[in-house]
Design an enzyme around this catalytic site. Structure first.
Site, short mmCIF file in Angstrom:
data_model
loop_
_atom_site.label_atom_id
_atom_site.label_comp_id
_atom_site.label_asym_id
_atom_site.label_seq_id
_atom_site.Cartn_x
_atom_site.Cartn_y
_atom_site.Cartn_z
N LYS A 138 -39.31 -5.63 76.68
CA LYS A 138 -40.76 -5.76 76.85
C LYS A 138 -41.13 -5.05 78.15
CE LYS A 138 -44.15 -9.56 77.35
NZ LYS A 138 -44.31 -11.02 77.37
N SER A 213 -47.42 -12.65 73.98
CA SER A 213 -47.59 -11.31 74.52
C SER A 213 -46.40 -10.37 74.30
CB SER A 213 -47.86 -11.40 76.02
OG SER A 213 -46.76 -12.02 76.68
N SER A 237 -45.08 -16.78 74.55
CA SER A 237 -45.05 -15.33 74.30
C SER A 237 -43.78 -14.78 73.68
CB SER A 237 -45.32 -14.57 75.59
OG SER A 237 -46.70 -14.59 75.82
C1 LIG Z 1 -60.01 -16.66 75.85
C2 LIG Z 1 -59.24 -15.64 76.60
C3 LIG Z 1 -58.75 -16.25 77.87
C4 LIG Z 1 -58.04 -15.21 78.66
C5 LIG Z 1 -57.76 -15.60 80.08
C6 LIG Z 1 -56.79 -16.62 80.20
C7 LIG Z 1 -56.22 -16.74 81.55
C8 LIG Z 1 -55.16 -17.46 81.73
C9 LIG Z 1 -54.53 -18.09 80.54
C10 LIG Z 1 -53.11 -18.42 80.64
C11 LIG Z 1 -52.64 -18.64 79.22
C12 LIG Z 1 -51.25 -18.31 79.14
C13 LIG Z 1 -50.90 -17.57 77.89
C14 LIG Z 1 -49.49 -17.22 78.08
C15 LIG Z 1 -48.98 -16.20 77.17
C16 LIG Z 1 -47.58 -15.93 77.66
O1 LIG Z 1 -46.66 -16.69 77.41
N1 LIG Z 1 -47.41 -14.85 78.45
C17 LIG Z 1 -46.13 -14.45 78.96
C18 LIG Z 1 -46.16 -14.10 80.36
O2 LIG Z 1 -44.88 -13.75 80.79
#
Ligand SMILES: CCCCCC/C=C\CCCCCCCC(=O)NCCO
Length: 578
Positions: A138, A213, A237
Site C-alpha cells: 500500500k 483505505s 482499512s
Molecule cells: C464523512 C467523511 C468523513 C471524513 C473525515 C473523517 C475524519 C476522520 C475519520 C477517521 C475515520 C477512520 C477511518 C479509518 C480508515 C482506516 O482504517 N485507515 C487506515 C489508516 O492507516
C-alpha cells in the site's frame, strides 16, 4: 490637515493594505495550486510511462508456467523456488503481467517498483521465509526512494531516504516488493479514490467499490495480481477491502508489527495508531507473511517491538475452541447475505467440534459505535487543524467534498445539519456535532483516554465472563456497494470493524460465501423489518445487483493472539472449501 482628511487618509491606507494582502494571498494560493497541478500531472505521466515500459519489457518473456504459478499458495510457491523448480524471475514476471491486467481492470497500481528485477538476481540465503515471493505494498508503507502522498499533491516528490522496518524485514527474507498500490485520499474513509491516481474498482465486479483505505491491495490481490501484500488499518482499512474483494486480511495488534519508517498521516494520535498487517489470496499465504514479519530480524531492527516470534504451536493447536458469535452489533442491521455468512461459519465451526456461544446480547451492554466515534474525534482532536491544513490548496476527492464543505459552513448551519443527520443516523450526527465545537483541549485528550479504557474494560469483562477464545461477527454490515455514494452514507455499517481497533484486539477476515439470488430477494424483507431505520432504503439500493460478490467473516481474538486468530481462520477456510 483637517481631522476628516487625516481619517480619510488612514482609512484608505488601511484599505490598500488589506487589498494588497488579499491580492498577495490569492496569488500565492493560485501559485501553490498550479504547482500541485504540475506535480500531479508529472506523477500521472510517470505512472503511465512505467506501465507502458513494463508491458513492452514483458513481451520478451515466455509465460509457460503462468497458470501453475498463479494457482499456488505462498508456501507452495516457496517450496518450488527452494527446490529450483521455479525461479524468482519467473514468479515475479508472471505476477507483474497479472498485476498489469488487474490494473487495466481496476486501476489499482500507483507505481511499479523497478528495483524488483535486481532483487530477483539475489541467491537464496539460509532461513529466508519468503524467497522470491512478490509482495504488493500500500502506498503508505515506507519504501526508500518512493513518496507516500496519501492522494495529496503537496506530498508528492518527497522520496524517503530509508526503507521502513517492514520492507527491510521483507527484503531480509528474500521477498520482492514489486508494486505500490492505491489508497483513498488521506486514508480517512472507506472509499477508494484520490485526485492523483483516480478511482480503484472492485476486483470481482468493476462497478462496485473495493473498499478502503487499502483499496489497491484489495483489488490487486482479489483479481489475482499479487499473492500477498501489506496494508494498514486504523478503523477497518485492511479488513473492508478483504471482505469486498474476497481475500484474506489480518489486523494484528498495534505493537506486534513495527511501524518504524512508515509515514503516519497525522503523527501523535496515540489513542488509536494504525496497525500494519498482511493481506493475501488465502490464509496459508497470509500465515507465511506473518511468520516472516514476526521473526527475530524485526526485533533487531525495532527494539520497541516485544520479541514474540510467530508461535507455530498456537497456529496449529488442535484445542477445541470456545467461540462467540453475533450478527447484529446494535448499531447497523447487517444485510441478509452478511447475516447468512455468520450462520454458515457458525455451522462450519460447530461441525468441527468447537463450542459456539451466542453473544447476540452483547450490544445491550456495550455500545459498538464508540469505536468509530472515538477514532474520528481523536483523529480530529486538534479541531481539524491538521486535516484542513493538509487539504489546503489541494484538489478534494469527491468523498471529502461534502465533509469539508460542512466544516467551512457557518456554525448555525452546521448545527442544523448535525441535527438533521442525527435524525437518521445518531452516531454520525454525534460525530458532526463534536466537530462543530472544535474544542482542542487537554481535557478532551484525557477524556479520550478514559473512554478507551472504559470500552476496553467492558469488552474484556464480557469476554472473560464467557471464557472465550475468539468471536466471529460480520466485518461490515454490507458487502461491496457501488463506489462514491454509499460508503460514507452507510458509515455505521463499518462499526463492526472499528470496534476492534481501539481495544487493540486482533481481527482477521476470510471469505466464506458469495451473494446469491435468495439474499437479493431477502432484501425486501430487510427493508420491511427495518422500516424505521432511515439508512435501510439506501443500504438496499446499494446492495441490489450484487449476486456473485464475495462475503467474508471477521474473526476476533484478544490482543497479541494473532496465531489463534489465523488458526481459526484456516479452519473456516478449510470448511468453506470442502
Ligand atoms: C464523512 C467523511 C468523513 C471524513 C473525515 C473523517 C475524519 C476522520 C475519520 C477517521 C475515520 C477512520 C477511518 C479509518 C480508515 C482506516 O482504517 N485507515 C487506515 C489508516 O492507516
Amino acid at each position: 490637515m483637517t481631522m476628516a482628511r487625516k481619517t480619510l487618509l488612514i482609512c484608505s491606507g488601511l484599505t490598500s493594505v488589506l487589498i494588497l494582502r488579499w491580492l498577495a494571498h490569492s496569488i500565492i494560493k493560485r501559485q501553490k495550486k498550479a504547482k500541485n497541478e504540475q506535480k500531479k500531472l508529472k506523477a500521472q505521466s510517470k505512472r503511465a510511462e512505467q506501465l507502458n515500459n513494463l508491458k513492452a519489457e514483458l513481451k520478451q518473456f515466455s509465460f509457460e508456467k503462468s497458470e501453475e504459478i498463479l494457482n499456488l499458495t505462498v508456501p507452495e510457491l516457496l517450496e518450488k523456488l527452494i527446490k529450483g523448480e521455479l525461479t524468482s524471475l519467473q514468479v515475479v514476471s508472471t505476477y507483474q503481467k497479472a498485476a498489469l491486467a488487474s490494473h487495466d481492470q481496476t486501476n489499482c497500481l500507483v507505481e511499479i517498483i523497478n528495483e524488483s528485477k535486481e532483487l530477483c538476481n539475489s541467491p537464496i540465503q539460509q532461513g529466508q521465509l519468503l524467497y522470491g515471493i512478490p509482495v504488493c505494498l500500500k502506498e503508505d508503507i515506507g519504501l526508500k526512494g518512493y513518496t507516500t502522498c496519501f492522494g495529496c499533491a503537496k506530498w508528492l516528490e518527497q522520496p524517503l531516504i530509508e526503507d521502513s522496518v517492514i520492507v527491510k524485514v521483507l527484503k531480509h527474507h528474500g521477498a520482492i516488493p514489486f508494486v505500490r498500490t492505491n489508497l483513498c485520499q488521506m486514508t480517512l474513509t472507506y472509499e477508494s479514490s484520490n485526485p492523483i491516481y483516480g478511482e480503484t474498482l472492485n476486483a470481482v465486479q468493476n462497478d462496485r467499490s473495493p473498499g478502503g483505505s487499502s483499496s489497491g491491495n484489495g483489488a490487486l490481490i482479489g483479481s489475482g495480481g499479487s499473492p500477498i501484500g501489506i496494508g494498514s488499518d486504523m478503523g477497518g482499512s485492511l479488513r473492508l477491502p478483504a471482505h469486498f474483494n474476497g481475500i484474506v486480511a489480518l489486523k494484528p495488534s498495534v505493537g506486534r508489527v513495527s511501524s518504524k519508517g512508515c509515514k503516519p498521516l497525522f503523527p501523535g494520535r496515540e489513542i488509536n495508531p494504525p496497525a500494519y498487517g498482511p493481506q493475501g489470496k488465502d490464509v496459508q499465504s497470509v500465515v507465511s507473511l506473518m511468520k516472516a514479519l514476526a521473526s527475530n530480524i524485526m526485533y533487531e531492527l525495532d527494539e520497541t517491538i516485544p520479541p514474540l516470534p510467530f508461535n507455530n504451536d498456537l497456529y496449529e493447536s488442535k484445542k477445541n475452541f470456545r467461540i462467540g458469535y453475533f450478527d447484529f452489533n446494535g448499531v447497523f442491521p447487517a444485510v441478509p447475505a452478511v447475516k447468512r455468512a455468520v450462520e454458515h461459519t457458525k455451522n462450519i465451526l460447530s461441525n468441527k467440534g468447537y463450542e459456539m456461544v451466542n453473544c447476540s446480547s452483547w450490544h445491550e451492554q456495550i455500545q459498538f459505535q464508540v469505536g468509530v466515534e472515538l477514532i474520528t474525534d481523536h483523529t480530529l482532536i486538534d479541531g481539524c487543524k491538521e486535516m484542513m491544513a493538509a487539504l489546503d490548496n489541494e484538489e478534494l476527492d469527491a468523498s471529502f467534498q461534502q465533509f469539508i464543505g460542512f466544516l467551512r459552513m457557518p456554525k448555525f448551519i452546521q448545527r442544523l445539519i448535525a441535527h438533521m443527520v442525527s435524525l437518521s443516523d445518531q452516531s454520525t450526527g454525534r460525530i458532526l456535532a463534536k466537530m462543530i465545537n472544535r474544542d482542542a483541549s487537554v481535557t478532551k485528550l484525557f477524556e479520550h483516554g478514559r473512554i478507551k479504557q472504559e470500552y476496553k474494560e467492558k469488552i474484556r469483562s464480557l469476554w472473560e465472563s464467557e471464557n472465550l477464545d475468539a468471536i466471529i461477527c460480520p466485518p461490515c454490515g454490507v458487502y461491496a456497494p457501488p463506489p462514491k455514494k454509499y460508503m460514507n452514507a452507510v458509515g455505521p455499517a463499518t462499526t463492526y470493524a472499528s470496534a476492534w481497533n481501539i481495544t487493540n484486539y486482533v481481527a482477521g477476515v476470510v471469505p466464506v460465501t458469495t451473494v446469491n439470488e435468495k439474499d437479493e430477494k431477502d432484501l425486501d424483507q430487510y427493508l420491511e423489518s427495518n422500516k424505521s431505520n432511515p439508512l435501510a432504503k439506501l443500504t438496499c439500493e446499494g446492495s441490489r445487483g450484487g449476486v456473485g460478490l464475495p462475503v467474508g467473516i471477521q474473526v476476533i481474538t484478544p490482543p497479541f493472539r494473532e496465531e489463534t486468530c489465523l488458526n481459526i481462520m484456516r479452519q473456516i477456510e478449510k470448511g468453506v472449501k470442502y
